[in-house]
Design a protein around this motif. Sequence first.
Motif, mmCIF file in Angstrom:
data_model
loop_
_atom_site.group_PDB
_atom_site.id
_atom_site.type_symbol
_atom_site.label_atom_id
_atom_site.label_comp_id
_atom_site.label_asym_id
_atom_site.label_seq_id
_atom_site.Cartn_x
_atom_site.Cartn_y
_atom_site.Cartn_z
ATOM 1 N N THR A 3 0.516 -2.158 2.699
ATOM 2 C CA THR A 3 -0.264 -3.368 2.425
ATOM 3 C C THR A 3 -1.572 -3.304 3.187
ATOM 4 O OG1 THR A 3 0.733 -4.547 4.251
ATOM 5 C CG2 THR A 3 1.770 -4.812 2.117
ATOM 6 N N GLN A 4 -2.561 -3.933 2.665
ATOM 7 C CA GLN A 4 -3.843 -3.986 3.341
ATOM 8 C C GLN A 4 -4.526 -5.296 2.990
ATOM 9 O OE1 GLN A 4 -5.298 -0.445 1.175
ATOM 10 N NE2 GLN A 4 -6.965 -1.729 0.469
ATOM 11 N N ASP A 5 -5.618 -5.591 3.718
ATOM 12 C CA ASP A 5 -6.336 -6.813 3.405
ATOM 13 C C ASP A 5 -6.868 -6.756 1.984
ATOM 14 O OD1 ASP A 5 -5.845 -7.928 5.802
ATOM 15 O OD2 ASP A 5 -7.624 -7.079 6.748
ATOM 16 N N ASN A 6 -7.023 -7.904 1.415
ATOM 17 C CA ASN A 6 -7.388 -7.974 0.014
ATOM 18 C C ASN A 6 -8.887 -7.725 -0.176
ATOM 19 O OD1 ASN A 6 -7.254 -8.314 -2.636
ATOM 20 N ND2 ASN A 6 -6.534 -10.424 -2.600
ATOM 21 N N GLU A 7 -9.277 -6.484 -0.021
ATOM 22 C CA GLU A 7 -10.681 -6.129 -0.166
ATOM 23 C C GLU A 7 -10.796 -4.836 -0.959
ATOM 24 O OE1 GLU A 7 -11.974 -5.703 3.790
ATOM 25 O OE2 GLU A 7 -12.270 -7.833 4.125
ATOM 26 N N GLY A 8 -12.002 -4.516 -1.400
ATOM 27 C CA GLY A 8 -12.255 -3.249 -2.048
ATOM 28 C C GLY A 8 -11.706 -3.193 -3.449
ATOM 29 N N PRO A 9 -11.748 -2.006 -4.072
ATOM 30 C CA PRO A 9 -11.319 -1.876 -5.456
ATOM 31 C C PRO A 9 -9.830 -2.121 -5.598
ATOM 32 C CG PRO A 9 -11.752 0.281 -4.488
ATOM 33 C CD PRO A 9 -12.169 -0.731 -3.489
ATOM 34 N N GLY A 10 -9.444 -2.626 -6.689
ATOM 35 C CA GLY A 10 -8.041 -2.921 -6.941
ATOM 36 C C GLY A 10 -7.967 -3.929 -8.057
ATOM 37 N N PRO A 11 -6.837 -4.453 -8.313
ATOM 38 C CA PRO A 11 -6.702 -5.408 -9.404
ATOM 39 C C PRO A 11 -7.487 -6.680 -9.123
ATOM 40 C CG PRO A 11 -4.696 -5.299 -8.097
ATOM 41 C CD PRO A 11 -5.587 -4.217 -7.614
ATOM 42 N N ALA A 12 -7.979 -7.287 -10.174
ATOM 43 C CA ALA A 12 -8.700 -8.547 -10.010
ATOM 44 C C ALA A 12 -7.763 -9.583 -9.427
ATOM 45 C CB ALA A 12 -9.212 -9.023 -11.362
ATOM 46 N N LYS A 13 -8.314 -10.481 -8.664
ATOM 47 C CA LYS A 13 -7.492 -11.490 -7.994
ATOM 48 C C LYS A 13 -7.035 -12.551 -8.986
ATOM 49 C CE LYS A 13 -10.258 -11.752 -4.099
ATOM 50 N NZ LYS A 13 -10.862 -12.601 -3.092
ATOM 51 N N VAL B 49 -1.143 -2.905 -11.259
ATOM 52 C CA VAL B 49 -2.101 -1.967 -11.850
ATOM 53 C C VAL B 49 -1.725 -0.532 -11.502
ATOM 54 C CG1 VAL B 49 -4.539 -1.403 -12.109
ATOM 55 C CG2 VAL B 49 -3.847 -3.741 -11.558
ATOM 56 N N LYS B 57 -1.034 -0.932 -7.662
ATOM 57 C CA LYS B 57 -1.707 -1.859 -6.761
ATOM 58 C C LYS B 57 -1.444 -3.275 -7.247
ATOM 59 C CE LYS B 57 -5.590 0.698 -4.788
ATOM 60 N NZ LYS B 57 -7.067 0.811 -4.741
ATOM 61 N N ASN B 59 -2.068 -7.435 -6.133
ATOM 62 C CA ASN B 59 -2.561 -8.499 -5.247
ATOM 63 C C ASN B 59 -1.550 -9.633 -5.252
ATOM 64 O OD1 ASN B 59 -4.890 -7.443 -4.309
ATOM 65 N ND2 ASN B 59 -6.219 -8.458 -5.799
ATOM 66 N N ASP B 62 -2.275 -13.037 -0.979
ATOM 67 C CA ASP B 62 -3.506 -12.703 -0.262
ATOM 68 C C ASP B 62 -3.515 -11.300 0.329
ATOM 69 O OD1 ASP B 62 -4.458 -15.252 -0.782
ATOM 70 O OD2 ASP B 62 -3.467 -16.057 1.010
ATOM 71 N N ARG B 63 -2.654 -10.453 -0.124
ATOM 72 C CA ARG B 63 -2.647 -9.067 0.370
ATOM 73 C C ARG B 63 -2.607 -8.120 -0.823
ATOM 74 N NH1 ARG B 63 -3.046 -8.181 5.924
ATOM 75 N NH2 ARG B 63 -1.383 -6.654 6.035
ATOM 76 N N GLN B 64 -3.144 -6.924 -0.593
ATOM 77 C CA GLN B 64 -3.034 -5.917 -1.630
ATOM 78 C C GLN B 64 -1.907 -4.971 -1.269
ATOM 79 O OE1 GLN B 64 -5.778 -2.352 -2.545
ATOM 80 N NE2 GLN B 64 -6.493 -4.027 -3.823
ATOM 81 N N HIS B 65 -0.951 -4.873 -2.164
ATOM 82 C CA HIS B 65 0.193 -3.988 -1.941
ATOM 83 C C HIS B 65 -0.035 -2.700 -2.726
ATOM 84 C CE1 HIS B 65 2.730 -7.371 -0.402
ATOM 85 N NE2 HIS B 65 1.878 -8.056 -1.151
ATOM 86 N N LEU B 95 -6.953 -3.875 -17.782
ATOM 87 C CA LEU B 95 -7.264 -5.048 -16.957
ATOM 88 C C LEU B 95 -8.742 -5.430 -17.103
ATOM 89 C CD1 LEU B 95 -5.629 -6.794 -14.959
ATOM 90 C CD2 LEU B 95 -6.675 -5.472 -13.133
#
Lengths: 543, 318
Positions: A3-13, B49, B57, B59, B62-65, B95
Amino acid sequence: MVTQDNEGPGPAKELFVRRASGLTRTVSPWSALVYAFVCPTMTFAFLYYTQEQALYLGSKGFLTSLTILLLFPIAAVYLFMSLSMPRSGGEYIYVSRTLHPLLGFIACWTLTIVGINWSGLLSQWAVNWGFGNLFLAEGLAHDNQTLIDWGKYLSITTPENRWVIWLISSVVLISAFYVMSRGTKAVIRAMWVVLVCQWVMLVAFIAVALAAGGEANTISGFEAVQNLSWGDVTNAVKDLGGLPGFSVAATIWAGLAFVNLSTLGSTYAANISGEIKKVNIAMPLSQLGAMALFFVYWIVFSKVADYGLGENTIRSMALLESQGEASAMLGTYPTISYMVAWMTQNWFLILIAGPLGFLAATWGGILGLSFGPVRNLFAFAFDGLIPSWASKVSRNGSPNRAVLIAGAIAWLVLTVATFTTWYSYITYTVTIWMVGWVILGVAATVFPFVRKDIFEKSPSLVQSKVLGIPVITILGAISTVVAAVTVYATFVTGTTPTFNTKNLLWTALFFILLPIVIYFIATIWQRRKGVEMGKRFKTIPPD
Amino acid sequence: MAVTRIFFATDTHGSSVCFRKFINAGKFYEAHVIILGGDITGKKVIPFVRQSDGSFKVNHLDRQHVLKDGEQVEALRRNIADMGYYPFMTAPEELDQLADDQVAQDTIFKDLMKDRISEGLRFAEERLDGTNIRCFVQPGNDDEFDIDALFEASTLVVNPEGQVIQIDEHYTMISTGYGNITPWRCPRDVLDEELESRIDTMAGQVGDFEYCIFNFHCPPYDTVLDQAPELDDQMRPVLEMGGKPHMIPVGSKAVRKAIDKYQPRLGLHGHIHESRGSQKLGRTTCLNPGSEYGEGVLRGVIVDIDKKGIKAVTFTSG
């Protein structure tokens, strides 16, 4: 899983969020902080500062303030648990779901009954050290014997005046519960007024103390106001063996039992977390922020008191009071709010930095310390632990019957405290409260393991780990130790001969065993109605 | 005298675990009738995703898994489903396309809702078979109409919307999941006048209201069951001094009018999750068990009724 903070590229929130009803969390994070800070009666620092040094001889006033730091892990437990179970109810919910409904009831009961007890006792404090000291200090400032006589009459409860004290205290108590019966809006308004009073009192106190110019001037003020010689005080101190030397243990015990006592109630914000929005922001702010403010208040207050009144002045009064001699000499308990009259002759400053501020804060304490418990009583009734009669609410949503029950208990406590000596040690109810926190600490320690289902659905902060151990487990273990040590601390007050450990033990045992009896009566009653009590709270097997 | 035990829960909002608990609640609480009062679909889709290396990945909270293997994916999917959300397996390109396509998003949302309901109904068929427990599940104001048809295929789960149903030898029940207009304009939000007409149509078929249950998703107006924060034009809560939200009644005036007029024995309501409670309106005992679906807790209320009336009301937290 990474897990990491919700930043950078990845799925849209939250790409697909639809409009649906259900917005109910509305108390803002800042309001939660105010609520957490207002519930406890911070101005009791003006009483406890002498009291702690009288009961724990050798304790150093300023250093006792540092024990507030020990409460941060407990505040953090509330923070984590409220993030994980963001519902109104606080420890009642956390412990019931993690350990057992009976333990949840005991944990919550301790905090509930202590809060209500205090409301009863504070009614008498309001008369003794609010009205009484007000008349006395103003009488001394104006050299008005009538006011002095009234002040002395009201400042100490004796077999001769206790009916009068009880009557006035009852009126004070009723006034606070009347406001409570008017609903949350009225209570919050009153709390705002009390909050302002608390800070105005501190600011005025700082101004008076700094202007006083230090211990020598205060001693002159003492002699002028009291018509006594400071030499008599020092002689009396010598007769008692002189001022005790500094004791680390006494300082720790005093801080745990008294400084921390003044912060109790701040965690009530967790009990309304179901009504707070942005819980992930509001809970750190309210639980940890309020504790930080308490720390600042105590540190500033103690430093200023030591400078203005003088450390030795306070310690001398505390030593004499440990034998009841200061009260006899002054005609009242040597609270810091009373001693303000030694630092200034300005009647207005004496009022707001001293007894009037104390009176306002005490009245706020009566209100604040029963406000949360009334909600708990309501929840107990709702869950069948006490008669459902108590769960009815008025048209404006006020749980008036629970208010009535709490008021009746508080009034009973006031009556018993006024007419008997049984309650002389109920002021140590921090013991009972801390037993509740021991249970909460244990629940937090095992929470990640026994309620994996909830733990794994909790926000990432709650799931965080250090060296593979869940942080909440570590916090729970620390909280358990802090609370258990505090329970112990309240029993080692034997440094003063007036303390009776046996009284405290019986008082504590009575209040801790009572919920067990209530629970089992409720269990039998509910079984007769056809529903097992255990099932009401038990998790339905989902698979 | 024969007692009928009813278990009522509401507002599970797509939570898989709460729905399963509801189905199992009949046996657990020894209830003869179980009723789910509406708002049974979720509010959010959580995309999983797929990445080029086979990981996912996500969300969430509030965290990205970053999920490396199937076991992790399955655990998080289950977790999210239990909270009432919908996991959606997708690729980055898909997406991106969906981001600007509201129609496609709606289609995905509805498909996932129907899948979740179908899955729940299958579970119910399996668990309720041979138990003699009668099960009623109605959509609420939040729920899309697309799910209604799914109930027709079920043999053991009945959607009671708009019907007069005989609960036992004495009691009948009329039901509606429609609600008065909310700020969110939900699928089954209607004007109070229309709601009143729906209720009156059903009430016209009831013989004796002393033995009648109103299973209406919306609580009656101006009671302890319908208090919610007032919202301003920007949908922000209106706060009073001290940050306390200004609470106002948001229930249905049509429901209130119907209860005042017909005086059924029992009113079962939901809609306002935090307004858990009970209130007497004349002869009628109105109940709202509240909801804590997000934590996987099934709030409910057990009501024991017989010919003499309500014998016991017990709020539960399972």
